[in-house]
Design a protein around this motif. Sequence first.
Motif, PDB file in Angstrom:
ATOM      1  N   LEU A 299       4.297  -3.190   0.419  1.00 52.44           N
ATOM      2  CA  LEU A 299       3.337  -4.212  -0.004  1.00 52.44           C
ATOM      3  C   LEU A 299       1.905  -3.694   0.106  1.00 52.44           C
ATOM      4  O   LEU A 299       1.085  -3.896  -0.798  1.00 52.44           O
ATOM      5  N   ALA A 300       1.613  -3.033   1.214  1.00 54.08           N
ATOM      6  CA  ALA A 300       0.268  -2.487   1.408  1.00 54.08           C
ATOM      7  C   ALA A 300      -0.026  -1.422   0.363  1.00 54.08           C
ATOM      8  O   ALA A 300      -1.127  -1.372  -0.203  1.00 54.08           O
ATOM      9  N   TRP A 301       0.961  -0.555   0.076  1.00 55.40           N
ATOM     10  CA  TRP A 301       0.784   0.488  -0.942  1.00 55.40           C
ATOM     11  C   TRP A 301       0.518  -0.135  -2.303  1.00 55.40           C
ATOM     12  O   TRP A 301      -0.400   0.278  -3.009  1.00 55.40           O
ATOM     13  N   ALA A 302       1.328  -1.131  -2.674  1.00 54.71           N
ATOM     14  CA  ALA A 302       1.172  -1.761  -3.985  1.00 54.71           C
ATOM     15  C   ALA A 302      -0.208  -2.412  -4.116  1.00 54.71           C
ATOM     16  O   ALA A 302      -0.890  -2.249  -5.137  1.00 54.71           O
ATOM     17  N   PHE A 303      -0.635  -3.125  -3.077  1.00 58.90           N
ATOM     18  CA  PHE A 303      -1.954  -3.758  -3.105  1.00 58.90           C
ATOM     19  C   PHE A 303      -3.058  -2.700  -3.201  1.00 58.90           C
ATOM     20  O   PHE A 303      -3.978  -2.825  -4.011  1.00 58.90           O
TER      21      PHE A 303
END
Length: 183
Positions: free
Chosen positions: A55-59
Amino acid sequence: MWGIQPLILQTIGGKTSNQQMGMSLGALIFSIGVLFFHQPVWSWHLILASFVCGLAWAFGQITQIESFHIIGVSAAMPISTGMQLIGVTLFGIFYFHEWTSTMDYVYGISALIVIILGVFFTAYREKGDNSGKQGAMQRGLFVLVLSTIGQVTYNVIPRMADLNGWDVLFPARNRYGNRCNGF
């Protein structure tokens, strides 16, 4: 190859969402290929850490790609890289307590000052620049700050979850129950 990714994205073109989807699908295809060589040892700890990390990577990625469209790759990448280096370093100092000696602080603070100066000079605009470019730069910097939050979170989660590099990339054990450290 990670550093060339923004240039490839800009050359191929497309909307931010299309570029993010292409990167995500590429990562998924690579991961499926890895499954043929390394069978993961699944645990809730690994799954949860991987999910939050993803999730952090995608954001971080989608906001970084958006900044490329706002201020261009040549301005966004040095600023983004500098802010990520500063963010991860600050986590290392204050959360993980990695700096222990006086020389760690002397060299580390000196390096951070050089990075901050580099980011400042990359982001600096002459007073003669028109307000449209200045407004785009301010918006781009705001988006890069959001991106940095995602990218730094993506980088520190594995350490916070006490996962090593192989756990994050290729979680597997050999037939004897020992961790595999390569193919």
